[in-house]
Design an enzyme around this catalytic site. Sequence first.
Site, PDB file in Angstrom:
ATOM      1  N   ASN B 243     -48.099  17.170  24.548  1.00 35.46           N
ATOM      2  CA  ASN B 243     -47.366  18.412  24.296  1.00 35.46           C
ATOM      3  C   ASN B 243     -47.026  18.527  22.822  1.00 35.46           C
ATOM      4  O   ASN B 243     -46.944  17.519  22.114  1.00 35.46           O
ATOM      5  CB  ASN B 243     -46.117  18.497  25.180  1.00 35.46           C
ATOM      6  CG  ASN B 243     -44.948  17.745  24.614  1.00 35.46           C
ATOM      7  OD1 ASN B 243     -44.386  18.119  23.581  1.00 35.46           O
ATOM      8  ND2 ASN B 243     -44.563  16.648  25.270  1.00 35.46           N
ATOM      9  N   ASP B 372     -50.012   4.301  30.932  1.00 35.03           N
ATOM     10  CA  ASP B 372     -48.899   5.243  30.774  1.00 35.03           C
ATOM     11  C   ASP B 372     -48.949   6.267  31.895  1.00 35.03           C
ATOM     12  O   ASP B 372     -49.797   7.165  31.865  1.00 35.03           O
ATOM     13  CB  ASP B 372     -49.026   5.920  29.400  1.00 35.03           C
ATOM     14  CG  ASP B 372     -47.986   7.007  29.154  1.00 35.03           C
ATOM     15  OD1 ASP B 372     -47.074   7.176  29.983  1.00 35.03           O
ATOM     16  OD2 ASP B 372     -48.100   7.697  28.122  1.00 35.03           O
ATOM     17  N   GLU B 409     -42.503  13.932  32.313  1.00 37.30           N
ATOM     18  CA  GLU B 409     -42.181  13.295  31.039  1.00 37.30           C
ATOM     19  C   GLU B 409     -43.148  13.765  29.974  1.00 37.30           C
ATOM     20  O   GLU B 409     -42.781  13.994  28.813  1.00 37.30           O
ATOM     21  CB  GLU B 409     -42.253  11.760  31.199  1.00 37.30           C
ATOM     22  CG  GLU B 409     -41.741  10.976  29.990  1.00 37.30           C
ATOM     23  CD  GLU B 409     -42.837  10.500  29.032  1.00 37.30           C
ATOM     24  OE1 GLU B 409     -42.505   9.780  28.081  1.00 37.30           O
ATOM     25  OE2 GLU B 409     -44.016  10.878  29.208  1.00 37.30           O
ATOM     26  N   GLY B 503     -39.764   9.390  22.594  1.00 40.33           N
ATOM     27  CA  GLY B 503     -41.041   9.304  23.271  1.00 40.33           C
ATOM     28  C   GLY B 503     -40.982   8.813  24.687  1.00 40.33           C
ATOM     29  O   GLY B 503     -42.008   8.666  25.330  1.00 40.33           O
ATOM     30  N   HIS B 538     -43.137 -17.978  35.763  1.00 36.46           N
ATOM     31  CA  HIS B 538     -41.944 -18.354  36.527  1.00 36.46           C
ATOM     32  C   HIS B 538     -40.729 -17.737  35.863  1.00 36.46           C
ATOM     33  O   HIS B 538     -40.681 -17.667  34.651  1.00 36.46           O
ATOM     34  CB  HIS B 538     -41.738 -19.881  36.479  1.00 36.46           C
ATOM     35  CG  HIS B 538     -42.755 -20.644  37.243  1.00 36.46           C
ATOM     36  ND1 HIS B 538     -43.702 -21.427  36.631  1.00 36.46           N
ATOM     37  CD2 HIS B 538     -42.985 -20.750  38.578  1.00 36.46           C
ATOM     38  CE1 HIS B 538     -44.464 -22.003  37.547  1.00 36.46           C
ATOM     39  NE2 HIS B 538     -44.053 -21.604  38.736  1.00 36.46           N
ATOM     40  N   SER B 583     -19.953   7.648  -2.123  1.00 40.75           N
ATOM     41  CA  SER B 583     -19.582   6.253  -1.945  1.00 40.75           C
ATOM     42  C   SER B 583     -19.685   5.862  -0.479  1.00 40.75           C
ATOM     43  O   SER B 583     -19.354   6.648   0.414  1.00 40.75           O
ATOM     44  CB  SER B 583     -18.159   6.041  -2.443  1.00 40.75           C
ATOM     45  OG  SER B 583     -17.624   4.872  -1.870  1.00 40.75           O
ATOM     46  N   ASP B 621     -14.631  -1.198  31.286  1.00 38.92           N
ATOM     47  CA  ASP B 621     -14.619   0.201  30.867  1.00 38.92           C
ATOM     48  C   ASP B 621     -14.701   0.301  29.342  1.00 38.92           C
ATOM     49  O   ASP B 621     -15.386   1.166  28.796  1.00 38.92           O
ATOM     50  CB  ASP B 621     -13.357   0.915  31.367  1.00 38.92           C
ATOM     51  CG  ASP B 621     -13.503   1.395  32.808  1.00 38.92           C
ATOM     52  OD1 ASP B 621     -14.584   1.172  33.408  1.00 38.92           O
ATOM     53  OD2 ASP B 621     -12.546   1.985  33.341  1.00 38.92           O
ATOM     54  N   HIS B 644     -26.052  11.069  19.098  1.00 37.48           N
ATOM     55  CA  HIS B 644     -25.692   9.686  18.790  1.00 37.48           C
ATOM     56  C   HIS B 644     -25.691   9.544  17.269  1.00 37.48           C
ATOM     57  O   HIS B 644     -26.689   9.801  16.616  1.00 37.48           O
ATOM     58  CB  HIS B 644     -26.718   8.748  19.429  1.00 37.48           C
ATOM     59  CG  HIS B 644     -26.231   7.345  19.626  1.00 37.48           C
ATOM     60  ND1 HIS B 644     -25.818   6.549  18.587  1.00 37.48           N
ATOM     61  CD2 HIS B 644     -26.089   6.588  20.746  1.00 37.48           C
ATOM     62  CE1 HIS B 644     -25.451   5.361  19.071  1.00 37.48           C
ATOM     63  NE2 HIS B 644     -25.602   5.361  20.376  1.00 37.48           N
TER      64      HIS B 644
END
Lengths: 705, 705
Positions: B243, B372, B409, B503, B538, B583, B621, B644
Amino acid sequence: MRADRRRWVAPLVGMAFLFLTGFLVGWFARPSGVQHDHANDSKLLDFLNEIQADNIRQYLRKFTQLPHLAGTEQNLKLAKEIANEWEKFGLDSVELVSYDVLLSYPKPEQPNYISILNQFGNEIFNTSLTEPVPEGYEGVSDIVPPYNAFSAKGQPEGELVYVNYGRTEDFFQLERDMGINCSGKIVIARYGKIFRGNKVKNAILAGAKGIILFSDPADYCAPGVDVYPSGWNLPGRGAQRGNVLNLNGAGDPLTPGYPAKEYTYRAEQDEGVGLPKIPVHPIGYSDAVHLLTNMGGPHPPDSWKGALNISYQIGPGYKGEFSKQIVRMNIYTSNQVTRIYNVIGRIRGAVEPDRYVILGGHRDAWVFGGIDPTSGVAVVHEIARSVGTLVKKGWKPRRTLVFASWDAEEFGLLGSTEWAEENAKILQERAVAYINADSSIEGMYTLRVDCTPSLHTLVYDITKKISSPEPGEETMTLYDSWHKRDNWTNERNAPRISKLGSGSDFEAYFIRLGIAAGRARYTKNTKTERYSSYPVYHSVYETFELLLPLDCVEYGAALHKYTLNIEAIANRHPDAISRYNVSFDSLLNAVKNFTSAAQAFHQRLNELDRYNPLEMRMVNDQLMHLERAFIDPLGLPGRPFYRHIIFAPSIHNKYAGESFPGIYDALFDIENAPEQDKAWDEVRRQISIATFTVQAAAMVLMPLA
Amino acid sequence: MRADRRRWVAPLVGMAFLFLTGFLVGWFARPSGVQHDHANDSKLLDFLNEIQADNIRQYLRKFTQLPHLAGTEQNLKLAKEIANEWEKFGLDSVELVSYDVLLSYPKPEQPNYISILNQFGNEIFNTSLTEPVPEGYEGVSDIVPPYNAFSAKGQPEGELVYVNYGRTEDFFQLERDMGINCSGKIVIARYGKIFRGNKVKNAILAGAKGIILFSDPADYCAPGVDVYPSGWNLPGRGAQRGNVLNLNGAGDPLTPGYPAKEYTYRAEQDEGVGLPKIPVHPIGYSDAVHLLTNMGGPHPPDSWKGALNISYQIGPGYKGEFSKQIVRMNIYTSNQVTRIYNVIGRIRGAVEPDRYVILGGHRDAWVFGGIDPTSGVAVVHEIARSVGTLVKKGWKPRRTLVFASWDAEEFGLLGSTEWAEENAKILQERAVAYINADSSIEGMYTLRVDCTPSLHTLVYDITKKISSPEPGEETMTLYDSWHKRDNWTNERNAPRISKLGSGSDFEAYFIRLGIAAGRARYTKNTKTERYSSYPVYHSVYETFELLLPLDCVEYGAALHKYTLNIEAIANRHPDAISRYNVSFDSLLNAVKNFTSAAQAFHQRLNELDRYNPLEMRMVNDQLMHLERAFIDPLGLPGRPFYRHIIFAPSIHNKYAGESFPGIYDALFDIENAPEQDKAWDEVRRQISIATFTVQAAAMVLMPLA
């Protein structure tokens, strides 16, 4: 006289007490556990008995001796005094938290005033520079003269236009019905109906060079009542101070979204949020008469006429022999970044220290602040003392109690908003409720409560356990006394509870962060005031609960009512509704889901193991986060800091709260929208956002996982 | 052959397992309490033993027989199959959750292609309509031909300009150094370096009418390796679908910020988020050679030359006898609102059902999705089976486990983002971690982990308890094997862990909602691939904790490093730094406070009463909300859904994560900014926002109340 004093002090005790007690439940737990027993109930009574009306009166007297304008030495001194006393009272911690925010003051050496100029440019009339100082306060210095904080500087000259209340609809009417263009004019508006900042915004949009605000006796004098000091009506030379920002919840104009700390980036002053670009100045009606007399132009409709003995002609400018006169504003008020101080006191919760109940109110006042805010300050102070006394005896609240004395509320809710910004992340995860204490009294008639719907039941429950303060009603509960005077509506037989609007420090907590909030005060009679003997006040509150006293079923009922209201407003345009495919079905459906979820949640409470601390915590978290679920991080259109989808301050109605504000604003004035397609599209978009939000809130109440 | 299969299956088991196990700790508690005992530890081993590499192989085989393009019947069938199996496996609940989102498909009856036209407008060369079907898949129908989803329709014609990778700096160079204007041209760019959607955005900004994307062998063939099926290099007629949206995390282009449900308002398609306004089409290098040969104009710098045997001249257009030739794109791809389906499975937490650990990965594939996404799908499936098996035996996780199979996705992370939008309020209050499972393998060299800093320690701890899957390293831990191959840096002697970029489906959870997130996969060798015998696998994981395994001290160290990095970038402009008063002291100081708070928090953990459920919950929490504290509701400039402050997908680097993206973007290309004052002002503003955010995150870790 003494009787009178006790008469008004008593309701204060009850009111501020109202919400807080609800959250003090579960209060007396031992630090190490969650046990509760009957002994604790009697401790709760100790707390109630500790509160003294006389103390409140004394605090009020003490805190109103001097002006406490935000940013002044005097108000910092008061902050320190309060902090010291809170420490002495026994709070676990008390701190002064400072911010450097934009404030605005008149220049002492260059006072603001408004002139009428004759054809030669000479000042033939000037408005008063100050108000007459009231009896008993003659020696007080530092009384700031009437001004509108954050006015632009300038000396604009021009013809005067009278714009009634300066509402959107007033300016529409001026332009369309009367054919009067305000561009380049100085407008004069009477105070009232909408927030003064919106009057200024409307004047700017209309192209005015300046705006004068006056208090018309029609709005600021009750008939048959004397002016101060014999009665409480506004004297002719009294003028209303106030800020004229359009902040929409941004807090400090230079640091929107972030706390105004040392490290914080500040916008240039010309890019600050909501600062008006034109001079604004308030005057009393004695001065207004001079400006308004002899105005020319059309005679106004009756609804534009105030109570002054003049014709209220619209202008522009003066008539006949006065037609060469113009008006000049002389405004030198300047903005400056100034340090303000909140006082924050805490009593640590013994069981859940990370759950906060906040009791806050502002401390700063335009001058003495006899009612606003000190009637609230005094109550908070007495509660702090009483709780502190119990803490000294070794008792502890279950959850953390935060006491806040906010600064600079009068300059745009700055102290409370900056603290909310600094603590946003913590508050949205930990705050259970915010209770506001501004003026605790605005009249002597009956109770007025504004709160979120999930607090309705708590308010009713508590008022049923407090005695009426009204004379002759000693055996009646406050609930009944209130109910008798202010029944909700035909469809609901209970005392009226209002939506939270704006105009005080709960705003950032409720409207931005989505914390359940409320306020209570004694309100005025629509009839004239009666002076009579004082009532006796008793209060008893005896329940003990670990469960937060938030009622989600009540929220469902409120949402249902709001949806019907907003649908009815939309239905005023039946053709458009059908042409543009506008439907409230999805929203009604979401509200139905919400109500079912709330009822089921309520049902499940019966099956709760109240001795399982994790189970209790999880259920309480759902209740606490219910209010948060109404927050949309994208905010309302053009008002990014108003993020509550169910409630926002009204643009159209002073201090009122609007329900479904996104939809309401999209519907308001829709017939005047330039493009009907887009306007109705926006209505549909807002209905969709409301639907989603209510649906998401329902999910918060659904069984976990 | 069989050996090879097990060779690549083994790492899959380890990788997907990696994070999840960390959160399955505290897993085997009885519903009514929080006791734990040694018997439980052995149950955890049961779980590890339950996982079967052979099952993963079988699921991978089964799920890759047919194409599973989002929005097709085939992919819905797979959703139902997965849902049925999850139910059979023993999950408590499984549901299909649908959304109606904007997808984009080529028209079967009117294929997309690109032509060279001669001077008479005749097509003298056309690009391929399809790729050759690989051996063994000849009978498969419904293979979508190569296309760029969400391309605009159109048949633009024009001269061709070669724009290298189509990066900002490439277009700068074209315009300024080579004097070539792309306005009205069709540009051709090679894939690689940055996200293809950004190439398209840059082409639009440069005024191009269309853009052709091709895979140059320099970027898509390793030297000395055969093309598929003998090796894994891209065949000449293979083309990269993908896309070309510029969503910046918005999810469905028509419903940004809200889930695409029946009731949801949809923007008009021309107002959708991130939809390109010009045609875009991808081709293989066999076709690209035809388009690029004979181009005229300047010869490019060496860094612009790929590995085809042509001169890579820039154009515009062709040279000499070919100078009348132009290029036409014929694009008929159309967008349509289409229903997609996530599968959501849950196992209810026995002790804290309102705390969610989410394991999600997408199911839709462009065609077969061998790597994918199905290498991830198969692993999630086997984990679901193993956990379900234990649930059937009566065991329960402490916290709720959510399994998610996302749809669409490939069309812009749509399924995962819509679900995040629908559940945002609940997730931000309840989600402990999000673990992503996309391609679990992208090579055979060593481990690659991308995660938030607070998960670093968990990753190291777990990899120290898993054996290396590498041949000859049977006695080595995965940690040591990984460390040996990919040491972090000179300053840190540990295996490299990367930042989360973009991505894949973690984006809405991490970057918008601030949920701690991570992903793991086996990655490729920078040297050529070795084929060799399979390792034995393992794993043993034996700790048992009630405390969330999130490490805030590690976050402090990361913040410190990021601050020094960004300061170093700013210091490339020493004059400006001093002139504009830039600064980093405030930020460094905040990071220092954060680190102290994290260390003190860590210290206090030692004093925790781990048998006090409320105390544990409160501390957890704090840990859970730490990541949330980095979210700024106002988002990054121009990217409201990237919120974020510490991490965001890079605009400048494909799939990479940028640290302090706000500051970084303000600094990037600052020398080209039209107004230096404003540009540096923005840097200062971003430093201030970062300072505040880090400070606020520190507060989350401070002692409660």
